[in-house]
Design a protein around this motif. Structure first.
Motif, short mmCIF file in Angstrom:
data_model
loop_
_atom_site.label_atom_id
_atom_site.label_comp_id
_atom_site.label_asym_id
_atom_site.label_seq_id
_atom_site.Cartn_x
_atom_site.Cartn_y
_atom_site.Cartn_z
N GLU A 8 5.30 4.73 44.70
CA GLU A 8 6.47 3.92 45.04
C GLU A 8 7.14 4.47 46.30
O GLU A 8 6.86 5.59 46.73
CB GLU A 8 7.44 3.90 43.87
N SER A 9 8.03 3.69 46.88
CA SER A 9 8.69 4.10 48.13
C SER A 9 9.49 5.39 47.97
O SER A 9 9.66 6.13 48.94
CB SER A 9 9.59 2.98 48.65
N ASP A 10 9.94 5.70 46.75
CA ASP A 10 10.68 6.94 46.52
C ASP A 10 9.76 8.13 46.23
O ASP A 10 10.21 9.23 45.94
CB ASP A 10 11.70 6.77 45.40
N GLY A 11 8.43 7.89 46.29
CA GLY A 11 7.46 8.95 46.06
C GLY A 11 6.99 9.08 44.63
O GLY A 11 6.08 9.84 44.34
N ARG A 12 7.58 8.32 43.71
CA ARG A 12 7.17 8.38 42.31
C ARG A 12 5.79 7.74 42.15
O ARG A 12 5.51 6.71 42.75
CB ARG A 12 8.18 7.64 41.43
N ILE A 13 4.94 8.39 41.36
CA ILE A 13 3.60 7.87 41.11
C ILE A 13 3.60 7.11 39.79
O ILE A 13 4.08 7.62 38.78
CB ILE A 13 2.57 9.02 41.07
N ILE A 14 3.06 5.90 39.82
CA ILE A 14 2.90 5.12 38.60
C ILE A 14 1.42 4.89 38.38
O ILE A 14 0.62 4.91 39.32
CB ILE A 14 3.69 3.78 38.65
N THR A 15 1.03 4.70 37.12
CA THR A 15 -0.38 4.54 36.79
C THR A 15 -0.57 3.41 35.78
O THR A 15 0.39 2.91 35.19
CB THR A 15 -0.96 5.83 36.18
N GLY A 16 -1.83 3.03 35.62
CA GLY A 16 -2.20 2.07 34.58
C GLY A 16 -1.68 0.66 34.81
O GLY A 16 -1.48 0.22 35.95
N ILE A 17 -1.44 -0.01 33.73
CA ILE A 17 -1.04 -1.42 33.75
C ILE A 17 0.27 -1.62 34.50
O ILE A 17 0.48 -2.66 35.13
CB ILE A 17 -0.95 -1.97 32.31
N GLU A 18 1.14 -0.62 34.50
CA GLU A 18 2.39 -0.73 35.26
C GLU A 18 2.13 -1.02 36.73
O GLU A 18 2.86 -1.76 37.38
CB GLU A 18 3.24 0.53 35.09
N THR A 36 3.27 -7.36 29.40
CA THR A 36 3.07 -5.92 29.33
C THR A 36 4.37 -5.14 29.47
O THR A 36 4.37 -3.91 29.40
CB THR A 36 2.06 -5.43 30.40
N LYS A 37 5.50 -5.83 29.63
CA LYS A 37 6.80 -5.16 29.61
C LYS A 37 7.12 -4.69 28.19
O LYS A 37 7.91 -3.78 28.01
CB LYS A 37 7.89 -6.07 30.15
N ASN A 38 6.51 -5.33 27.20
CA ASN A 38 6.65 -4.91 25.82
C ASN A 38 5.84 -3.63 25.66
O ASN A 38 4.64 -3.61 25.95
CB ASN A 38 6.12 -6.01 24.89
N PRO A 39 6.47 -2.52 25.20
CA PRO A 39 5.75 -1.24 25.12
C PRO A 39 4.47 -1.28 24.29
O PRO A 39 3.47 -0.64 24.66
CB PRO A 39 6.79 -0.30 24.47
N ALA A 40 4.45 -2.02 23.20
CA ALA A 40 3.23 -2.10 22.37
C ALA A 40 2.12 -2.83 23.11
O ALA A 40 0.95 -2.42 23.07
CB ALA A 40 3.54 -2.79 21.04
N VAL A 41 2.46 -3.90 23.81
CA VAL A 41 1.46 -4.65 24.57
C VAL A 41 0.97 -3.81 25.73
O VAL A 41 -0.24 -3.77 26.02
CB VAL A 41 2.04 -6.00 25.06
N GLU A 42 1.88 -3.10 26.40
CA GLU A 42 1.47 -2.24 27.51
C GLU A 42 0.52 -1.15 27.03
O GLU A 42 -0.49 -0.86 27.68
CB GLU A 42 2.68 -1.61 28.19
N LYS A 43 0.81 -0.56 25.89
CA LYS A 43 -0.05 0.50 25.34
C LYS A 43 -1.45 -0.05 25.05
O LYS A 43 -2.46 0.57 25.40
CB LYS A 43 0.57 1.08 24.07
N ALA A 44 -1.51 -1.23 24.44
CA ALA A 44 -2.81 -1.85 24.13
C ALA A 44 -3.55 -2.21 25.42
O ALA A 44 -4.76 -1.98 25.55
CB ALA A 44 -2.62 -3.09 23.27
N ALA A 45 -2.83 -2.76 26.40
CA ALA A 45 -3.45 -3.14 27.68
C ALA A 45 -3.98 -1.91 28.40
O ALA A 45 -5.06 -1.95 29.01
CB ALA A 45 -2.45 -3.90 28.54
N ASN A 46 -3.24 -0.80 28.35
CA ASN A 46 -3.72 0.44 28.98
C ASN A 46 -4.98 0.95 28.30
O ASN A 46 -5.89 1.44 28.97
CB ASN A 46 -2.63 1.51 28.97
N ALA A 47 -5.06 0.82 26.98
CA ALA A 47 -6.26 1.26 26.25
C ALA A 47 -7.47 0.43 26.68
O ALA A 47 -8.55 0.97 26.92
CB ALA A 47 -6.03 1.15 24.75
#
Length: 110
Positions: A8-18, A36-47
């Motif tokens: 991100e522009s602030d230097g933060r690294i994001i990974t996966g479905i995010e 995927t904003k729903n934590p359970a859906v995001e977790k499943a999508a990342n898997a």
């Protein structure tokens, strides 16, 4: 290659479905990944994505990353051409060309 990353522009690294969710939001298609904003859906999508990322070269029939990196290293060292991992010919006239076992992904069938 095991996991997608973005910075991100602030230097933060994001990974996966995010990463996908943020990219799609940036181009006005956020609805595609909005679930995927729903934590359970995001977790499943990342898997699911983790499995896809691990086997994508085999599934799509492309060369494994190990082969690509070996070719690039050989090119940088001035050995071989862009289409070959083979080195100089040996004393028997055959080119030395070894590909790691399983490194060709789905392209092992000839």
């Amino acid at each position: 290659m095991e996991k997608i990353h973005a910075i991100e522009s602030d230097g933060r690294i994001i990974t996966g479905i995010e990463v996908f969710r943020r990219l799609y939001e940036a181009v006005g298609l956020g609805f595609v990944y909005s679930l995927t904003k729903n934590p359970a859906v995001e977790k499943a999508a990342n898997a699911v994505y983790d499995v896809w990322a691990k086997y994508r070269t085999q599934i799509t029939g492309r060369e494994a990353m190990e082969v690509i990196l070996q070719r690039r290293a050989a090119e940088a060292a001035g050995k071989g051409d862009a289409g070959s991992l083979c080195g100089e010919e040996g004393t028997d006239g055959a080119a030395a060309c070894e590909v790691p076992v399983g490194a060709r992904g789905g392209a092992d069938k000839q």
